[in-house]
Enzyme design. Structure first.
Site, PDB file in Angstrom:
ATOM      1  N   GLU A  69       6.748  -9.456   1.145  1.00  0.00           N
ATOM      2  CA  GLU A  69       6.744 -10.760   1.817  1.00  0.00           C
ATOM      3  C   GLU A  69       8.093 -11.042   2.478  1.00  0.00           C
ATOM      4  O   GLU A  69       8.142 -11.583   3.586  1.00  0.00           O
ATOM      5  CB  GLU A  69       6.400 -11.877   0.824  1.00  0.00           C
ATOM      6  CG  GLU A  69       5.002 -11.808   0.218  1.00  0.00           C
ATOM      7  CD  GLU A  69       3.910 -12.138   1.207  1.00  0.00           C
ATOM      8  OE1 GLU A  69       4.215 -12.486   2.374  1.00  0.00           O
ATOM      9  OE2 GLU A  69       2.725 -12.049   0.829  1.00  0.00           O
ATOM     10  N   ASP A 216      -4.713  -3.504   3.901  1.00  0.00           N
ATOM     11  CA  ASP A 216      -4.885  -3.903   5.298  1.00  0.00           C
ATOM     12  C   ASP A 216      -3.760  -3.483   6.239  1.00  0.00           C
ATOM     13  O   ASP A 216      -3.959  -2.702   7.179  1.00  0.00           O
ATOM     14  CB  ASP A 216      -5.114  -5.425   5.383  1.00  0.00           C
ATOM     15  CG  ASP A 216      -4.108  -6.236   4.567  1.00  0.00           C
ATOM     16  OD1 ASP A 216      -3.206  -5.633   3.948  1.00  0.00           O
ATOM     17  OD2 ASP A 216      -4.220  -7.478   4.548  1.00  0.00           O
ATOM     18  N   GLU A 310     -12.023 -17.414   0.969  1.00  0.00           N
ATOM     19  CA  GLU A 310     -11.131 -16.323   0.585  1.00  0.00           C
ATOM     20  C   GLU A 310     -11.913 -15.048   0.269  1.00  0.00           C
ATOM     21  O   GLU A 310     -11.419 -13.943   0.486  1.00  0.00           O
ATOM     22  CB  GLU A 310     -10.284 -16.759  -0.612  1.00  0.00           C
ATOM     23  CG  GLU A 310      -9.061 -15.923  -0.854  1.00  0.00           C
ATOM     24  CD  GLU A 310      -7.947 -16.110   0.181  1.00  0.00           C
ATOM     25  OE1 GLU A 310      -6.786 -15.987  -0.192  1.00  0.00           O
ATOM     26  OE2 GLU A 310      -8.228 -16.371   1.367  1.00  0.00           O
ATOM     27  N   GLU A 328      -5.836 -14.512  10.256  1.00  0.00           N
ATOM     28  CA  GLU A 328      -6.332 -13.199  10.688  1.00  0.00           C
ATOM     29  C   GLU A 328      -7.509 -13.308  11.649  1.00  0.00           C
ATOM     30  O   GLU A 328      -7.616 -12.522  12.606  1.00  0.00           O
ATOM     31  CB  GLU A 328      -6.722 -12.356   9.472  1.00  0.00           C
ATOM     32  CG  GLU A 328      -5.555 -11.784   8.700  1.00  0.00           C
ATOM     33  CD  GLU A 328      -4.865 -12.801   7.801  1.00  0.00           C
ATOM     34  OE1 GLU A 328      -3.751 -12.515   7.330  1.00  0.00           O
ATOM     35  OE2 GLU A 328      -5.451 -13.885   7.580  1.00  0.00           O
ATOM     36  N   THR A 414       2.766  -7.612  11.549  1.00  0.00           N
ATOM     37  CA  THR A 414       1.649  -8.186  10.804  1.00  0.00           C
ATOM     38  C   THR A 414       1.834  -9.684  10.577  1.00  0.00           C
ATOM     39  O   THR A 414       0.880 -10.389  10.286  1.00  0.00           O
ATOM     40  CB  THR A 414       1.462  -7.465   9.450  1.00  0.00           C
ATOM     41  OG1 THR A 414       0.193  -7.802   8.901  1.00  0.00           O
ATOM     42  CG2 THR A 414       2.574  -7.821   8.474  1.00  0.00           C
TER      43      THR A 414
END
Length: 854
Positions: A69, A216, A310, A328, A414
């Site tokens: 993160e 991902d 979710e 996304e 991303t």
């Protein structure tokens, strides 16, 4: 924290677990949204924000943070800010004072993250202490053994950019080594990777594989590393993985996780929302058709629930009900519009904006949805909302002249940070190909070296994308197969089935022999449950295999029906009076008795405390609760007894507030209030349960405003300006109009909500009459623990949810046609004084609740 109107500071708020690892006391949202300001043409604000970062941000904090993160949000944010700062400086108007200060901060942070790579494999530790690094006693980290594939494989863009910007090659070297190790550890027969891996041994810990959470952005960064750095090996690796994804995981329009060693076997029957990025990646790859198909399926789910849950099942029921405003899907919408030019995707974007404004917008920002079924909020607005959602939605609608630089000169990380493509030719000290790797040679278009041009994809045919979407238009609403009907008909017309699901007993040897003949295996799990798996190839004959399939379908139907009978979804308590106007939605537990809010009209009324407060005897203040919704405290007697006492006093509904101080739906599973073992048909009013924390919000509101009006419903009502007007006493004519509008708004909230599985198992409780408040609990298994035929059968679950579905859909569509489509669009402008007054009232209301942390 958009509900309490303050920032979330690590250590000052109750811990939320791993999600707080993104916070490092380094002004996360400010850094993460730097380049968004430039995209939105807020150059002066960007200049001010950069000065704030340089003046106030400290990266040397004694805080344990997530390496992943911190890399994508903070390091990426600093590099994205630096990229656009030097662009603005070159243009000559803004940032003339700038001298690579953001880049120096990025370099400082990069060196702080490097100790995480001190492993034999080269895979980084998942966490690091910004001040003390790894393994030192004061670091409080370094004992972890596992990391997720995405966590180790989503570093190359930021680290390589840092190396190319500064000339310090060490960052790119470390990121490449981690990627090389993941590639070497892929499962060679399937070319898939697992979700989590041991950072010391390289053994796969979780051996399921998909394109969602945990993996991902590993795939994303392989392709984008080729685009940014020009290294052919990254494209070859991506193409090898992509071929495996399309071979095993892609089941259009679904993307289902599989086992890396047995890729023909599905690992789960649900999908998580993070896979919504994948259509956008497929556009970048040039594989448009499956991108359109998956995107359309996701859009249908959003239209059903307003947001993407979710997680949701293969038959599109809610699996996890939260929605933290993830970007996304907006990202994929932007890329599909860029690829096709189809205005349909502008309509999709408009829907996203309308839903955000209608359901998530609060006075101090946009609040995450705690439950998409009820519309309840969470006091959370993650930094990625401003970094990504704002950026992609703005770019979706922006014309070229609306953007002050050429967006095509940059690649998105991303986290949607912008890195310039000219980095591919700068400081190229690492260009050698990984010669130890062997790439699978596959003779198909996956290994073309150029992506197809959109002019070739859509030659003068704007309807091409529509022709791909059309078959999927009703995929969500029509998801329930009618196989059971055909099965029943075949039973009537043909031979009697050898075994029916309702008759099956796991202890009957005869039944087990029949199952074996039908190719159905029975596995006893450690927790006492039984798992059924069918392999048609193991059946004695094709007829037996067909009987086995029918048996499995019946078993799914039976288990789902039993689960549905046992569980009720959560309900909503919405405060609609001044100054809340419906903006506060509390998650409430339902009751197994009284008025069913999913089948009847919502109940609206002012609240009043009952006396005695526990409601266990005849009320001494019936005049106070007459025609109102009574507040009663849990304990001392049965829930049903409380309901009867307030009903006899004239209450139109009841809210039971937990007597366990500090309890909250954030930390405890919801439960449904059970009856008292007697006939409860005499209870006609709706009853809901609130934990102590949610209940105190209503009690505090009463103390502050005296009269508080709430709405008890199965789903939060739309919040619009009409609700604010309803706070004023209406005239007789106004009352009639208001009633019609209320009915219209009510009709908009009807959905299949009562048929969906809650995110948490609803534990059924009935109050005890003993002073110790002992409860009779009837716990139910979580939705994941339905007898596992649902986990092993690849056909969708037959839930019996399709009863009169077509009629319900027709009623819904009629309601939508009658309702006002312009809730958020085309409203008349308000005077600025009126707007400011409204906002001040809102802020005062939320300041009142600051201590509650919602």
């Amino acid at each position: 924290m958009p509900l309490t109107c303050r920032g979330r500071v690590r250590g000052q708020e109750p811990s939320r677990g791993d999600v707080d690892d993104a916070l490092g006391k380094f002004s996360l949202t400010l850094i993460d949204s730097l380049d968004t300001l430039v995209v939105l043409n807020k150059t002066k604000e960007f200049e001010d924000a950069v000065r704030k970062v340089l003046r106030d941000v400290n990266l040397d904090n004694d805080v344990v943070v997530s390496v992943f993160e911190t890399n994508i949000r903070v390091l990426g944010g600093l590099l994205g800010g630096h990229s656009l700062a030097i662009m603005l400086k070159e243009k000559g108007e803004f940032m003339q004072w700038y001298n690579d200060e953001l880049l120096q901060m990025a370099k400082q942070l990069g060196y702080k993250l490097l100790p995480a790579f001190n492993t034999t494999s080269g895979l980084p530790y998942p966490r690091i202490n910004l001040k003390f690094g790894i393994r030192k006693p004061e670091a409080r980290t370094g004992s972890e053994t596992d990391t997720c594939t995405a966590c180790a494989g989503t570093l190359i863009l930021e680290f390589a950019a840092l190396s190319r910007f500064t000339g310090a090659t060490i960052f790119e070297e470390y990121a490449r080594k981690a990627l090389d190790f993941l590639w070497e550890k892929r499962q060679r027969s399937s070319n898939l990777v697992g979700v989590t891996i041991n950072i010391h041994t390289g053994d796969w810990v979780r051996k399921d594989s998909g394109v969602g959470a945990g993996i991902d952005s590993y795939y994303e960064y392989l392709l984008k590393a080729y685009v940014l750095l020009g290294d052919d090996s990254f494209l070859e690796r991506f193409n090898t993985h992509y071929d495996a994804i399309m071979r095993y995981i892609s089941q259009p329009p679904l993307l289902l996780d599989v086992h890396i060693h047995k890729p023909m076997l599905n690992a789960r029957t649900w999908m998580d929302s993070l896979l919504a990025f994948f259509p956008g990646l497929q556009v970048l790859k040039g594989d448009i058709r499956p991108a359109i198909e998956t995107h359309e399926m996701l859009y249908q789910v959003i239209k059903k629930h307003n947001f993407l849950p979710e997680a949701f099942t293969t038959d599109f029921r809610v699996h996890w009900a939260q929605h933290p405003l993830r970007p996304e899907f907006a990202e994929s919408t932007y890329f599909l519009y860029k690829a096709t030019g189809d205005p349909y995707y502008l309509e999709v974007g408009k829907t996203l904006i309308e839903n955000l404004n209608k359901y998530a917008r609060v006075p101090c920002g946009f609040a995450a949805m705690k439950d998409v079924r009820t519309g309840s909020h969470e006091d959370r607005m993650d930094s990625f909302f401003l970094a990504e959602m704002f950026k992609y939605l703005y770019l979706l609608f922006a014309d070229k002249e609306d953007i002050i630089f050429d967006i095509e000169d940059y690649i998105f990380t991303t986290e949607a940070h912008l890195l310039p493509l000219w980095l591919s030719t700068t400081n190229r000290s690492i260009s050698k190909k990984n010669t130890t790797s062997e790439y699978t040679e596959l003779d198909d278009s996956n290994f073309d070296w150029t992506c197809p041009n959109t002019q070739i994809l859509f030659p003068n045919d704007p309807l091409y994308a529509q022709s791909i979407r059309e078959p999927l238009k009703n995929v969500v609403d029509k998801s329930c197969p009618r196989g059971i009907i055909r099965v029943e008909e075949s039973f009537r017309s043909g031979a009697k089935p050898p075994l029916r699901a309702r008759d099956f007993m796991a202890t009957n040897p005869e039944h087990l022999e029949i199952l074996k003949k039908m190719g159905v295996s029975l596995i006893h799990l450690k927790d006492g449950r039984v798992q059924l798996v069918q392999h048609a190839i193991q059946a004695a004959s094709s007829i037996d295999a067909e009987d086995g399939l029918r048996f499995m379908q019946e078993m799914i139907e039976l288990s789902s029906q039993q689960q549905k009978e046992q569980q009720l979804p959560p309900r909503a308590v919405q405060i609609i009076s001044h100054p809340f106007f419906g903006r506060v939605v509390l998650t409430a537990g339902p009751a197994q008795f009284g008025l069913d809010l999913s089948k009847h009209k919502e109940t609206r009324g002012f609240v009043a405390s009952s006396k005695p407060y526990n409601g266990c005897s005849e009320l001494t203040n019936p005049e106070a609760v007459m025609g109102k919704i009574a507040l009663i405290q849990r304990g001392q007697c049965m829930f049903a007894e409380k309901a009867r006492n307030i009903q006899n006093a004239g209450a139109i509904g009841g809210i039971v507030i937990d007597d366990n101080e500090g309890s909250s739906s954030d930390t405890a599973p919801l439960f449904q209030m059970a009856g008292d073992g007697k006939d409860t048909d005499d209870i006609k009013i709706p009853m809901l349960f609130l934990f102590s924390k949610e209940g105190s919000i209503i009690l505090d509101a009463i103390r502050e405003h005296e009269e508080v009006e709430v709405l008890l419903s199965d789903k939060a009502r739309d919040r619009d300006t009409e609700m604010e007007n309803e706070d004023q006493p209406p005239s007789e004519n106004d009352s009639q109009n208001q009633s019609a509008e209320q009915l219209l708004s009510l009709s908009q909230t009807f959905d299949l909500i009562d048929q969906e599985t809650p995110e948490n198992p609803l534990e059924s409780h009935s109050e005890s009459s003993s002073p110790a408040d002992i409860e009779e609990a009837a716990g139910f298994a979580p939705s994941e623990q339905i007898p596992s035929s649902t986990e092993s059968l690849e056909t969708p679950s037959l839930d019996g949810e399709c009863t009169d579905l077509d009629n319900q859909l027709e009623e819904q569509s009629e309601t939508k046609e009658d309702s006002n489509p312009n809730v958020s669009w085309g409203k008349k402008a308000q005077p600025i004084d009126s707007i400011l007054a409204d906002w001040n009232e809102d802020i005062e209301a939320f300041e009142m609740m600051e201590k509650d942390e919602l």
